[in-house]
Design an enzyme around this catalytic site. Structure first.
Site, PDB file in Angstrom:
ATOM      1  N   LYS A  54       0.846  -1.199   0.000  1.00  0.00           N
ATOM      2  CA  LYS A  54       0.000   0.000   0.000  1.00  0.00           C
ATOM      3  C   LYS A  54       0.877   1.243   0.000  1.00  0.00           C
ATOM      4  CE  LYS A  54      -3.942  -2.138   2.213  1.00  0.00           C
ATOM      5  NZ  LYS A  54      -4.499  -2.629   3.455  1.00  0.00           N
ATOM      6  N   GLN A  98      -4.897  -1.289   9.590  1.00  0.00           N
ATOM      7  CA  GLN A  98      -4.867  -2.640   9.009  1.00  0.00           C
ATOM      8  C   GLN A  98      -5.528  -3.646   9.957  1.00  0.00           C
ATOM      9  OE1 GLN A  98      -3.537  -3.496   5.867  1.00  0.00           O
ATOM     10  NE2 GLN A  98      -4.455  -5.475   6.309  1.00  0.00           N
ATOM     11  N   ASP A 121     -11.216   3.113   3.998  1.00  0.00           N
ATOM     12  CA  ASP A 121     -11.635   1.715   3.906  1.00  0.00           C
ATOM     13  C   ASP A 121     -13.159   1.614   3.864  1.00  0.00           C
ATOM     14  OD1 ASP A 121      -9.893  -0.349   3.609  1.00  0.00           O
ATOM     15  OD2 ASP A 121      -9.378  -0.531   5.731  1.00  0.00           O
TER      16      ASP A 121
END
Ligand code: NAD
Length: 294
Positions: A54, A98, A121
């Site tokens: 990422k 994460q 997200d």
């Protein structure tokens, strides 16, 4: 094999190219460099690889990438205070924590601490609410990537029968919602669904997001259907090495499907590309700028 292969790697590369152009415009015209902060707790090897990828992609697109690594035993309080600090940071437009988090941390509490407009997200309850009610929120990356691939492959999805196998908050449910927003007739299947073979067999679109290697059998697929395999499963081969397989029995499904995503090289690469796209969207909305269209 009759199905055409939906090349997620190639599609993602095109999106990333487009993103780099958008970033260039934002820098030149508005002096704005979108910034993405990724917080990783602990040393889970798979999560470390995702975070590294990422960060690399963020920088390749010309954006700012910030990485915060925290020990496995960090308290929920300290993690949340880091998130709140990032909420206030004007150089950070997107925040991603994460998952999964260690057991002693309440994931929902951490996600709820992220400012909804920086929740790239799309897991914050405000964003899931906006998705469910047709509002303008942040949409979860993996399902959004799947919809983009479906539209690229099929064009208009209106009226098609779609099944989503899996009902997680991060993939299955938002996926079903997005398909509904495209006017599909949507079935959500899960571990208690009866006659899954028949449910899959009547669907024009099959999304498999289960986490069980090759659960969806090739013989179940309706001829000509479009199959999107979200699953990423590492299985042990006879020679002791591992290989990745999806949730769909690929070779047999490809005999019947019209189009299918491979694993690896399908949904996976799209997820990161969409994360970058979401970060630009978040940055533009926060600055009140219209997102450049290229
Ligand atoms: P999850 O474990 O949270 O949810 C799995 C879902 O599958 C559950 O809703 C469960 O009801 C359903 N299920 C379990 N067994 C079933 C069965 N026998 N029949 C029908 N349904 C069954 O998983 P998740 O986070 O949604 O992830 C699903 C898969 O997608 C995993 O393999 C994960 O690694 C992968 N994934 C890939 C990406 C990507 O970028 N490609 C992103 C997220 C998740």
């Amino acid at each position: 094999m009759s199905a055409s292969i939906i090349d997620g790697k190639d599609f993602a590369a095109k999106i990333k190219e487009n993103i780099a152009k958008q970033v260039k415009i934002l820098k030149e015209k508005y002096d704005l460099t979108p910034g993405l902060a990724v917080v990783l707790v602990g040393e889970d090897p798979a999560s470390q690889v995702y975070v590294r990828n990422k960060n690399k992609s963020t920088k390749e697109a010309g954006m700012n990438g910030y990485e915060y690594l925290m020990d496995d035993d960090v308290s929920e309080e300290i993690l949340i205070s880091k998130v709140k600090e990032l909420n206030q940071d004007p150089t950070v437009h997107g925040i991603l924590v994460q998952l999964p988090l260690p057991k002693h941390i309440n994931e929902a509490a951490v996600i709820e601490a992220i400012a909804p407009e920086k929740d790239v997200d799309g897991f914050h309850i405000i964003n899931s609410g906006l998705l469910a009610t047709g509002g303008k929120g942040m949409v979860p990356c993996t399902p959004l990537g799947c919809i983009m691939m479906l539209k690229e492959t099929l064009g208009n999805l209106s009226g098609l029968d779609a099944v989503v196998v899996g009902r997680s908050n991060i993939v299955g449910k938002p996926m079903a919602q997005l398909l509904l927003n495209e006017n599909c007739t949507v079935t959500i299947a899960h571990s208690r669904t009866k006659n899954l073979d028949q449910v899959v067999g009547r669907s024009d679109i099959v999304i498999a997001a289960v986490g069980v290697p090759e659960l969806v059998k090739g013989s179940w697929i309706k001829p000509g259907a479009t199959v999107i395999d979200v699953g990423i499963n590492r299985i042990l081969k006879e020679d002791g090495k591992t290989r990745l397989v999806g949730d769909v029995e690929f070779a047999a499904a490809a005999e019947r499907a019209g189009a299918i995503t491979p694993v690896p090289g399908g949904v996976g690469p799209m997820t990161i590309a969409v994360l970058l796209k979401n970060t630009i969207t978040a940055a533009c909305r926060q600055k009140g700028i219209e997102q450049p269209q290229i």
